[in-house]
Scaffold this active site. Sequence first.
Site, PDB file in Angstrom:
ATOM      1  CG  HIS A 278      -1.951  -1.017   1.317  1.00  0.00           C
ATOM      2  ND1 HIS A 278      -2.193  -1.778   2.443  1.00  0.00           N
ATOM      3  CD2 HIS A 278      -2.862  -1.436   0.397  1.00  0.00           C
ATOM      4  CE1 HIS A 278      -3.206  -2.600   2.211  1.00  0.00           C
ATOM      5  NE2 HIS A 278      -3.621  -2.428   0.975  1.00  0.00           N
TER       6      HIS A 278
ATOM      7  CE  LYS B 204     -15.047  -4.687   2.707  1.00  0.00           C
ATOM      8  NZ  LYS B 204     -13.852  -4.688   1.875  1.00  0.00           N
TER       9      LYS B 204
ATOM     10  NE  ARG C 202      -2.824  -7.554  -3.937  1.00  0.00           N
ATOM     11  CZ  ARG C 202      -3.479  -7.990  -2.878  1.00  0.00           C
ATOM     12  NH1 ARG C 202      -2.859  -8.140  -1.740  1.00  0.00           N
ATOM     13  NH2 ARG C 202      -4.754  -8.289  -2.950  1.00  0.00           N
TER      14      ARG C 202
ATOM     15  CB  SER D 163      -4.423  -6.491   4.876  1.00  0.00           C
ATOM     16  OG  SER D 163      -4.092  -5.261   4.298  1.00  0.00           O
TER      17      SER D 163
HETATM   18  O1  PNS Z   1      -9.152  -2.704   0.629  1.00  0.00           O
HETATM   19  P1  PNS Z   1     -10.441  -3.180   0.056  1.00  0.00           P
HETATM   20  O2  PNS Z   1     -11.273  -3.900   1.116  1.00  0.00           O
HETATM   21  O3  PNS Z   1     -10.261  -3.998  -1.189  1.00  0.00           O
HETATM   22  O4  PNS Z   1     -11.252  -1.856  -0.375  1.00  0.00           O
HETATM   23  C1  PNS Z   1     -12.540  -1.959  -0.921  1.00  0.00           C
HETATM   24  C2  PNS Z   1     -13.215  -0.568  -1.001  1.00  0.00           C
HETATM   25  C3  PNS Z   1     -13.161   0.126   0.335  1.00  0.00           C
HETATM   26  C4  PNS Z   1     -12.514   0.287  -2.024  1.00  0.00           C
HETATM   27  C5  PNS Z   1     -14.693  -0.802  -1.435  1.00  0.00           C
HETATM   28  O5  PNS Z   1     -15.267  -1.784  -0.627  1.00  0.00           O
HETATM   29  C6  PNS Z   1     -15.545   0.462  -1.336  1.00  0.00           C
HETATM   30  O6  PNS Z   1     -15.349   1.396  -2.069  1.00  0.00           O
HETATM   31  N1  PNS Z   1     -16.517   0.451  -0.397  1.00  0.00           N
HETATM   32  C7  PNS Z   1     -17.421   1.565  -0.165  1.00  0.00           C
HETATM   33  C8  PNS Z   1     -18.829   1.268  -0.755  1.00  0.00           C
HETATM   34  C9  PNS Z   1     -18.796   1.439  -2.252  1.00  0.00           C
HETATM   35  O7  PNS Z   1     -18.716   2.550  -2.759  1.00  0.00           O
HETATM   36  N2  PNS Z   1     -18.881   0.305  -2.990  1.00  0.00           N
HETATM   37  C10 PNS Z   1     -18.769   0.279  -4.450  1.00  0.00           C
HETATM   38  C11 PNS Z   1     -20.023   0.685  -5.144  1.00  0.00           C
HETATM   39  S1  PNS Z   1     -21.467  -0.263  -4.711  1.00  0.00           S
END
Ligand code: PNS
Length: 162
Positions: A17, A41, A92, A130
């Site tokens: 990150h 989450k 990745r 992570s």
């Molecule tokens: O590190 P991650 O868990 O892969 O990140 C995922 C993240 C936070 C980018 C994604 O879950 C997110 O944007 N969540 C907020 C809700 C949202 O906007 N979802 C996408 C459209 S429905």
Amino acid sequence: MNIGVYPGSFDPFTIGHLDVLKRAAVLFDTVYVAVLCNNQKQPFFSGSERIGFIVNAVNDAGLANISVSSFDGLLVDYAQKIGANCIIRGLRTNSDFEYEFQLSAINRKLNPEIASIYLMSDPEHAYISSSLVKEAGKYRASIKGLVPEINEKIIAERLLKR
Ligand code: PNS
């Protein structure tokens, strides 16, 4: 002004990150690291712990144009609120691609004004996640080189406490 938002769970923030963030910092005037904090989450580390780890890493790396914050709700709404015109994500391996493709497509549908860009992971970091950091640490394996050095000790200790 080009403002980017770098969202994620960051549970915890890894060396991969940090590498993506350093490269984004060169491309944008300001990058907001946006830590998802919601009830759906269930992260291992609390929101304030995750933010603290990122702030430590950003300060230690001497990155001046980064702001660390948390968000809940839709990412595109948060991006609009802070004036970001671009979502930044790291990519990745192949296995990331399908999810990232869907994520960028839905975000584009929800707000076509906000672009998504993907920075390819440094091959040396491609295996780091992570989840693996948490697993290694819980089994007392060294997490050296997996998370920013400044956070190694505190994360390792915290993983043993559960
Ligand atoms: O590190 P991650 O868990 O892969 O990140 C995922 C993240 C936070 C980018 C994604 O879950 C997110 O944007 N969540 C907020 C809700 C949202 O906007 N979802 C996408 C459209 S429905």
